[in-house]
Design an enzyme around this catalytic site. Sequence first.
Site, mmCIF file in Angstrom:
data_model
loop_
_atom_site.group_PDB
_atom_site.id
_atom_site.type_symbol
_atom_site.label_atom_id
_atom_site.label_comp_id
_atom_site.label_asym_id
_atom_site.label_seq_id
_atom_site.Cartn_x
_atom_site.Cartn_y
_atom_site.Cartn_z
ATOM 1 N N ARG A 55 -24.910 -11.380 -4.990
ATOM 2 C CA ARG A 55 -25.983 -12.515 -4.274
ATOM 3 C C ARG A 55 -25.654 -13.884 -5.018
ATOM 4 O O ARG A 55 -25.760 -14.714 -4.177
ATOM 5 C CB ARG A 55 -27.128 -11.926 -4.652
ATOM 6 C CG ARG A 55 -28.482 -13.106 -4.366
ATOM 7 C CD ARG A 55 -29.716 -12.451 -3.966
ATOM 8 N NE ARG A 55 -30.178 -11.573 -4.958
ATOM 9 C CZ ARG A 55 -30.512 -12.120 -5.926
ATOM 10 N NH1 ARG A 55 -30.555 -13.209 -6.443
ATOM 11 N NH2 ARG A 55 -31.092 -11.070 -6.930
ATOM 12 N N TYR A 108 -31.477 -28.007 18.137
ATOM 13 C CA TYR A 108 -31.451 -26.702 18.171
ATOM 14 C C TYR A 108 -33.071 -26.177 18.040
ATOM 15 O O TYR A 108 -33.423 -26.465 17.079
ATOM 16 C CB TYR A 108 -30.571 -25.961 17.277
ATOM 17 C CG TYR A 108 -30.563 -24.328 17.518
ATOM 18 C CD1 TYR A 108 -29.724 -24.123 18.393
ATOM 19 C CD2 TYR A 108 -31.103 -23.485 16.453
ATOM 20 C CE1 TYR A 108 -29.685 -22.623 18.807
ATOM 21 C CE2 TYR A 108 -30.975 -22.131 16.596
ATOM 22 C CZ TYR A 108 -30.168 -21.662 17.677
ATOM 23 O OH TYR A 108 -29.904 -20.395 17.980
ATOM 24 N N ASP A 181 -25.696 -30.881 11.938
ATOM 25 C CA ASP A 181 -25.286 -29.568 12.473
ATOM 26 C C ASP A 181 -24.155 -29.908 13.247
ATOM 27 O O ASP A 181 -24.273 -30.443 14.298
ATOM 28 C CB ASP A 181 -26.555 -29.067 13.148
ATOM 29 C CG ASP A 181 -26.241 -27.626 13.733
ATOM 30 O OD1 ASP A 181 -25.243 -27.143 13.864
ATOM 31 O OD2 ASP A 181 -27.403 -26.959 13.962
ATOM 32 N N LYS A 204 -20.652 -18.530 15.793
ATOM 33 C CA LYS A 204 -19.956 -19.227 17.110
ATOM 34 C C LYS A 204 -18.547 -19.475 17.239
ATOM 35 O O LYS A 204 -17.890 -18.438 16.966
ATOM 36 C CB LYS A 204 -20.912 -20.796 17.393
ATOM 37 C CG LYS A 204 -22.427 -20.564 17.101
ATOM 38 C CD LYS A 204 -23.061 -19.751 18.196
ATOM 39 C CE LYS A 204 -24.558 -19.771 17.882
ATOM 40 N NZ LYS A 204 -25.358 -20.869 17.700
#
Length: 390
Positions: A55, A108, A181, A204
């Site tokens: 983690r 978005y 972004d 993507k």
Amino acid sequence: MKKSTRVNHPPAVELPAGNHAVVAPIYQTVKFEFDTLATTEAFLRGERPGFLYTRASNPTTRQLEQLLAELQGREDCLVTASGIGAIAQTLLTLTGQGDHVVCFVETYPATRYLIRRLLGRFGVRHTMLGVEDLAGVERVLAAQPTRLVFFESPTNPITRIADIAALTRLARAAGALTVMDNTFAGFHQHGDYDIDLFVHSLTKYASGAGDVMGGAVIARSELIRGMRTDFSALGGVLDPHAAYLILRGLKTYFVRYQAQCASAGQIAQLLATHPQVERVHYPGLATHPQHQLAARQMRDFGSIVSFDLKGGEPAGRRFADALELFALAASLGSTESLVVTPAMMGGRDLDPAQQRTSGISAGTIRLSIGLEDPQDLLADVARALEAARS
Ligand SMILES: *Cc1c(COP(=O)(O)O)cnc(C)c1O
């Protein structure tokens, strides 16, 4: 050693010195150990490098972070379980109660939700403008201290172009951070602008195959260092196996991106001359209202081609249903071509004026161009345009 013990301590196989795997192995482990307690303690005091718990850090995800930082032209990176995870953790890490954020309608939808609803619950205020409203940005930044300006370019879905030099100059002068972004433009673009932090959906273009999710924030070391503990505590980390799949996807990133852009350009040209089409939104077209700005800022114009059909929603429905090679699915940057209609674009959170600013009309269609043969895609689009007419 009993066999039930042995299966939990199998023989270790280590490569001899001077012998290397050509493809880096997947460190599919949560735990790492040091040889002695003394070295473990030295690691915990920050006196020696290493890994302890996935983690916090893992060699496979670290390899992906270092590669992405280099591609985007920054010093460091943190990867997360999804693109929106990277955006959420970045916003939570950088803001506090009473802070003010500037964002844009052409963002978005899940990011809009994060800024308006989620951060709002923690006392973070925002002003939402149109991405071309530079005078508005200047006015808002002059009126109150602002922590950060969050923007995209090209925007989703109608490919407006943010004037990055102007936005970053205004933000820098006002002491606000810029967060971009950069998912639509990809990792090889916009790095030479004065942007503080890039966020990306690795789902993507990085993955390319559309079979794995991931996200990243990329920035100078000083910023990433301040975010690392918060990211580990928030816990939305990327699994090493997903990191491996994304590293594998990145090997073909440049050839995919270029092939997809070339096909997108051809499809935009077809749409631009078709009588059934009102308007095409593709930054690579000379008729795009911001083509000059796009050509200055970008090397490739992306694989998203949007357009407004004559005949509004009924025509859009006929078009989307008539396509055979385009899946009716969200996402982009996959090997398969995809189509999205206004009902799939979000925007119910916007008031009527903001909806007008968003530029989405009842006949807006967003295509994401894949790696199929461009002639097959052109034929499919041409056929669906005929079907939309009736
Ligand atoms: C897809 C996308 C996101 C969210 O990424 P996920 O990996 O789906 O969480 C954020 N921003 C943009 C521009 C996107 O296209």
